[in-house]
Design a protein around this motif. Structure first.
Motif, mmCIF file in Angstrom:
data_model
loop_
_atom_site.group_PDB
_atom_site.id
_atom_site.type_symbol
_atom_site.label_atom_id
_atom_site.label_comp_id
_atom_site.label_asym_id
_atom_site.label_seq_id
_atom_site.Cartn_x
_atom_site.Cartn_y
_atom_site.Cartn_z
ATOM 1 N N ALA A 9 0.736 -1.389 -0.066
ATOM 2 C CA ALA A 9 -0.049 0.087 0.073
ATOM 3 C C ALA A 9 0.869 1.359 -0.023
ATOM 4 C CB ALA A 9 -1.000 0.171 1.123
ATOM 5 N N SER A 10 2.171 1.266 0.649
ATOM 6 C CA SER A 10 2.799 2.518 0.852
ATOM 7 C C SER A 10 3.463 2.698 -0.734
ATOM 8 C CB SER A 10 4.027 2.234 1.999
ATOM 9 O OG SER A 10 4.843 3.313 1.902
ATOM 10 N N SER A 13 1.202 3.698 -2.898
ATOM 11 C CA SER A 13 0.555 5.428 -2.932
ATOM 12 C C SER A 13 1.575 6.391 -3.202
ATOM 13 C CB SER A 13 0.293 5.504 -1.464
ATOM 14 O OG SER A 13 -1.003 4.839 -0.888
ATOM 15 N N THR A 14 2.939 5.917 -3.130
ATOM 16 C CA THR A 14 4.067 6.791 -3.431
ATOM 17 C C THR A 14 4.110 6.877 -5.026
ATOM 18 O OG1 THR A 14 5.372 6.041 -1.654
ATOM 19 C CG2 THR A 14 6.576 6.976 -3.683
ATOM 20 N N GLY A 17 -0.330 8.162 -5.820
ATOM 21 C CA GLY A 17 -1.157 8.845 -4.881
ATOM 22 C C GLY A 17 -2.113 8.291 -3.923
ATOM 23 N N HIS A 18 -2.358 8.678 -2.934
ATOM 24 C CA HIS A 18 -3.247 8.193 -2.026
ATOM 25 C C HIS A 18 -4.736 7.996 -2.709
ATOM 26 C CE1 HIS A 18 -0.576 8.003 1.461
ATOM 27 N NE2 HIS A 18 -0.458 9.094 1.370
ATOM 28 N N ASP A 19 -5.183 8.675 -3.497
ATOM 29 C CA ASP A 19 -6.497 8.549 -4.171
ATOM 30 C C ASP A 19 -6.698 7.882 -4.978
ATOM 31 O OD1 ASP A 19 -6.986 10.917 -2.471
ATOM 32 O OD2 ASP A 19 -7.067 12.568 -4.227
ATOM 33 N N VAL A 21 -5.525 4.540 -4.584
ATOM 34 C CA VAL A 21 -5.226 3.535 -3.854
ATOM 35 C C VAL A 21 -6.332 3.087 -2.929
ATOM 36 C CG1 VAL A 21 -3.669 1.897 -2.733
ATOM 37 C CG2 VAL A 21 -2.732 3.679 -4.247
ATOM 38 N N VAL A 47 -6.172 -0.374 -7.192
ATOM 39 C CA VAL A 47 -5.709 0.844 -7.666
ATOM 40 C C VAL A 47 -6.253 1.326 -9.089
ATOM 41 C CG1 VAL A 47 -3.455 0.587 -6.491
ATOM 42 C CG2 VAL A 47 -3.906 -0.230 -8.936
#
Length: 471
Positions: A9-10, A13-14, A17-19, A21, A47
């Protein structure tokens, strides 16, 4: 060493972007539930990359970290190719790849991204006076990428071919993040292997299709549609041969439907009216495309000839769009209506067209010997030999007990019959995770070796749809 779910997940997101994932189990649920509810593995994440460069970056990262990737379109697949098998994969939804990039009616091509809903592709072509002829019951949710990855067929294969035949070129991201730029509209291109044909039908195991150049055709002036009474599949086969002789390339659909399908739909209130002319053991749904400048009445004339030859006992021709829609609704609800009757054992198979009657007769008899009271519900694309050979549980029996006792045995005798008749155990639904072991049993060993070599060459780390198709 494999990454933990939090590390995955990290990393995602990198990159995205968080939106883009999704890791919350409740929000992931819609991506995990497939239509037949046969597969229940979780995913590490879902994703939704926004564009091709983002997808390339994602696959580079996944390849370096050995993270399994599952491409998903509209999640309408019936063999589990689009949902997890191992429980540690990342589902990549292509829903944001939803642009029609170009339409050229003069050249007869449309370039659509993989997330375009099939029905929207139809509407985009029609707005330009053209037609994209791939029609499925799930076209309101199926997306172009999934349709191509499964080499879907549909009701117009007879006239226009399946997804592979309608595809002129594809753009795809490979396992290592490279972009295959194979979009073209050339009718002649003898510069080596036809790589698009590897990717179409590969179920996301060789690359992720991001866009495709598709064939479109002039919009028909009208359709002539009839629902015809026939006494048996043998009579339907003779009728099909006559229709093809009389109508040629104008014949775009010839669907076989049993009376039991009508009984199911009427019993459960799925039709607003009976679309048939009168009761019959079997029905053939026939449709002819009428182009501009051609005279109407070709189908009626052909059916009159069939009456004279005593090939049909009754018929009704659609005299309005509402009647045509009702006839096609009857056909398209054949899968759904079985679920209302309890459990069903389903097969998507094909045989040479001339062997369709033998398939239905021999397969039905074999299943009845195993499971007394079982109800055969064979239907589908008789014009191309693809029959959805399904069986509903005996009326009033326990669904779970029926499946536990008969599922495997009925599959065995139907596939045995199909292979004896020179057919295929998967006509248009694909292999996915449902038929991996079956493919190993029936596929030519040399063909399997070639397929594995291609997979290894394009996806050496096995990150693309792991465990699907080849296992």
């Amino acid at each position: 060493m494999s990454l933990s779910q939090s590390e995955i997940a990290s990393g995602l997101s990198t990159i995205l972007g968080h939106d883009a994932v999704i890791t919350d189990a409740q929000k992931m649920d819609a991506y995990l539930k497939e239509p037949r509810k046969r597969f229940h593995a979780p995913a590490a994440a879902v994703v939704t990359p926004p564009d091709v460069p983002a997808l390339q970056a994602l696959l580079r990262w996944a390849n370096e970290n050995r993270v399994g990737i599952i491409p998903q379109g509209g999640n309408t697949g019936l063999v589990g190719a689009q949902v997890p098998l191992l429980g540690s994969e990342v589902i990549v939804s292509l829903a944001r790849f939803d642009r029609i990039r170009a339409i050229d009616t003069a050249a007869g091509v449309m370039t659509a991204e993989s997330g375009v809903i099939l029905e929207n592709a139809h509407k985009a072509a029609e707005a330009q006076g053209a037609m994209f002829p791939l029609w499925l019951a799930s076209q309101g949710s199926a997306r172009i990428g999934g349709v191509l990855s499964s080499n879907a067929g549909g009701v117009n294969v007879l006239a226009y071919g399946n997804a592979r035949e309608l595809t002129m070129g594809v753009e795809a991201v490979l396992a290592d993040g490279r972009l295959y730029q194979g979009l073209n509209a050339l009718k002649k291109d003898n510069t080596g292997y036809d790589l698009k044909d590897l990717l179409v039908g590969a179920e996301g195991t060789l690359g992720i299709i991001t866009a495709a150049t598709l064939k479109i055709f002039p919009l028909p002036e009208d359709h002539e549609t009839a629902l015809v009474n026939v006494t048996s599949p043998d009579a339907a086969l003779t009728l099909f041969q006559l229709m093809r002789q009389r109508l040629g390339g104008r014949l775009n659909a010839f669907e076989l439907i049993p009376q039991i399908g009508l009984e199911f739909q009427l019993r459960h209130g799925m039709l607003d009216a009976d679309p048939t002319a009168s009761p019959s053991p079997w029905y053939a749904l026939i449709e002819v495309t009428r182009m501009a400048g051609t005279e109407p009445g070709a189908l009626q004339s052909a059916l009159e000839n069939a009456f004279e030859r005593e090939l049909i006992t009754d018929a009704t021709l659609a005299e309005s769009l509402a009647e045509r829609t009702r006839m096609w609704t009857f056909r398209e609800q054949m899968s759904e209506c079985q679920s209302k009757e309890g459990a069903s054992i389903k097969h998507d198979v094909s045989v040479p067209i001339a062997a369709v009657p033998a398939l239905i007769a021999e397969g039905s008899a074999a299943a009845a010997r195993i499971a007394p009271g079982i109800r055969p519900v064979p239907f589908g694309h008789m014009g191309d030999g693809n029959i959805h050979f399904n069986f509903s549980q005996p009326a009033g029996s326990d669904p779970k007990a029926f499946m536990a006792q008969y599922d495997e045995a009925v599959h065995e005798v139907i596939y045995e019959t199909v292979l004896k008749l020179g057919g295929s155990v998967s006509a248009e639904h694909g292999i996915g995770q449902l038929k991996v072991d079956l493919l190993k049993q029936v596929k030519d060993p040399v063909a399997l070796d070639m397929m594995r070599a291609i997979k290894t060459a394009l996806d050496p780390n096995g990150i693309l749809n792991p465990g699907k198709m080849l296992g």
